[in-house]
Design a protein around this motif. Structure first.
Motif, PDB file in Angstrom:
ATOM      1  N   THR A 119       0.838  -1.205   0.000  1.00  0.00           N
ATOM      2  CA  THR A 119       0.000   0.000   0.000  1.00  0.00           C
ATOM      3  C   THR A 119       0.872   1.254   0.000  1.00  0.00           C
ATOM      4  O   THR A 119       2.056   1.211   0.340  1.00  0.00           O
ATOM      5  N   LYS A 120       0.276   2.390  -0.357  1.00  0.00           N
ATOM      6  CA  LYS A 120       0.967   3.676  -0.292  1.00  0.00           C
ATOM      7  C   LYS A 120       1.320   4.030   1.144  1.00  0.00           C
ATOM      8  O   LYS A 120       2.333   4.687   1.403  1.00  0.00           O
ATOM      9  N   ARG A 121       0.478   3.594   2.070  1.00  0.00           N
ATOM     10  CA  ARG A 121       0.743   3.864   3.481  1.00  0.00           C
ATOM     11  C   ARG A 121       2.050   3.192   3.930  1.00  0.00           C
ATOM     12  O   ARG A 121       2.837   3.772   4.678  1.00  0.00           O
ATOM     13  N   GLN A 122       2.283   1.980   3.454  1.00  0.00           N
ATOM     14  CA  GLN A 122       3.522   1.283   3.809  1.00  0.00           C
ATOM     15  C   GLN A 122       4.732   2.009   3.236  1.00  0.00           C
ATOM     16  O   GLN A 122       5.771   2.138   3.901  1.00  0.00           O
ATOM     17  N   ALA A 124       4.957   5.205   2.627  1.00  0.00           N
ATOM     18  CA  ALA A 124       5.148   6.421   3.426  1.00  0.00           C
ATOM     19  C   ALA A 124       5.807   6.094   4.765  1.00  0.00           C
ATOM     20  O   ALA A 124       6.655   6.861   5.255  1.00  0.00           O
ATOM     21  N   MET A 125       5.447   4.961   5.351  1.00  0.00           N
ATOM     22  CA  MET A 125       6.045   4.555   6.624  1.00  0.00           C
ATOM     23  C   MET A 125       7.540   4.292   6.457  1.00  0.00           C
ATOM     24  O   MET A 125       8.360   4.733   7.276  1.00  0.00           O
TER      25      MET A 125
END
Length: 374
Positions: A119-122, A124-125
């Motif tokens: 995911t994009k969230r991963q 960004a993390m």
């Protein structure tokens, strides 16, 4: 030096086998290496425990669960670990945050695939946590370039670090019991693919090559070694070829006797359409077997077409069948490719050499920590 390796589990897969081999060899070379699994244990864990290698387990509620991270902080402090080495996104994330709570212990994070995030969230993390990591080790140049391009992070701490293979289990492996199990005729050739049944491994291309080969050479059988989500569909595909061809295909499931299976093998194949740095390729080469594979991931860094293996285009069963037929009728080529492949693995990818390189990285990281005084 005391190092904690953190990984989701020790189920039998490429990254997990690599971690087990690294920890074994690190301990042989004087490093106090231990393993923590944060999702489940798995078959490799029991094998390591029998070898008196410490394997710990604590099921994290989530990657950033406060209770789990606080447990991790306490575990690191009580264990007096000098350095943390985590593997793959889940463990890299939890370990990076957890080590901050434990007094900023140095951390090395390994990426074992070119598929870095779901995911994009991963993504960004990873971008936010990068500055807290001492080193990031990428299994291929391709994976490293993807990370740098997608995150914009500094390349300074990002290194390419290859997988390695323990050669000793392949030195005197005996394949006769496997050939008896499969009821192979004395001169029958065995073509083997060792991989999980996942879409990325593309067993479909491997199996679609089977009738094309058997149409011209009936003295060949095929083995599929592994398990996973697509196995049932692939077994149905094999049955659709008809009884005559399907009985030549053996689904062996997950096995712990890979050296014996490869000793029984004449030609090894990997038809993945994407890879990181496949352990199964190193194992086949360590066994002295000719390898036919797609040029994806780090494979072009391992195999030189026509010298240490044969390359074929992804998702092209016709080209794969042609390569199998070519080697099936040319024992001299099979022998030459196998010999050169084994020599290359000995020189570049033995687990001892790879582990020594890893120790050098650890020493550099610990030296930097000492110089910084933190």
């Amino acid at each position: 030096m005391k190092v904690l390796h953190v990984i989701s589990s020790l189920t039998r897969g490429g990254a997990e086998v690599q971690v087990a081999s690294l920890v074994r060899t690190l301990r042989q070379q004087g490093v106090e290496a231990e393993i923590l699994c944060i999702r489940e244990l798995g078959a490799l864990a029991s094998e390591l425990v029998k070898e008196n290698i410490p394997v710990h387990f604590h099921k994290f509620r989530s990657r950033l669960s406060p209770l789990s991270l606080w447990w991790f902080r306490t575990f690191l402090k009580q264990g007096n670990f000098h350095l943390v080495h985590s593997h793959m996104y889940r463990s890299n994330t939890s370990s990076t945050v957890g080590r901050l709570l434990a007094g900023r212990k140095p951390i090395v994070c390994s990426v074992h695939s070119r598929k870095l995030w779901d995911t994009k969230r991963q993504k960004a993390m990873d971008r936010r946590l990068h500055r807290f990591r001492s080193r990031m080790l990428f299994v291929s140049g391709e994976a490293r370039e993807i990370f740098l391009k997608e995150t914009g992070c500094s390349a300074e701490k990002c290194l390419c670090f290859p997988n390695g293979v323990d050669l000793s289990p392949f030195d005197n492996a005996e394949g006769s019991s496997v050939r008896e199990e499969l009821k192979l005729a004395e001169n029958e050739l065995l073509v083997t693919m060792v991989a999980r049944f996942e879409h990325a491994k593309d067993y479909e291309t491997f199996l679609q090559a089977v009738p094309l080969v058997l149409e011209q050479n009936s003295g060949v059988s095929f083995a599929c070694v592994g398990d996973g989500r697509t196995r049932e569909a692939m077994e149905s595909l094999a049955q659709s070829f008809g009884e005559k061809d399907s009985k030549k295909i053996h689904f062996l499931g997950t096995r712990g006797d890979i050296p014996s299976i490869l000793a029984a093998t004449d030609i090894a194949v990997l038809s993945s359409h994407w890879e990181g740095f496949p352990i199964s390729v190193l194992e086949a080469l360590a066994a002295g077997k000719p390898m036919i594979v797609n040029p994806v991931g780090a494979i072009p860094d391992i195999l030189k077409d026509g010298i240490t293996g044969l390359l074929f285009p992804a998702k092209d069963p016709k080209k794969l069948a042609e390569s199998i037929l070519r080697l099936a009728k040319d024992q001299a080529s099979r022998s030459s490719l196998g010999t050169q492949g084994r020599k290359m693995v000995e020189e570049c990818f033995s687990i001892e050499k790879v582990t020594q390189s890893l120790i050098t990285i650890y020493e550099a990281v610990l030296s930097e920590k000492s110089l910084l005084g933190s």
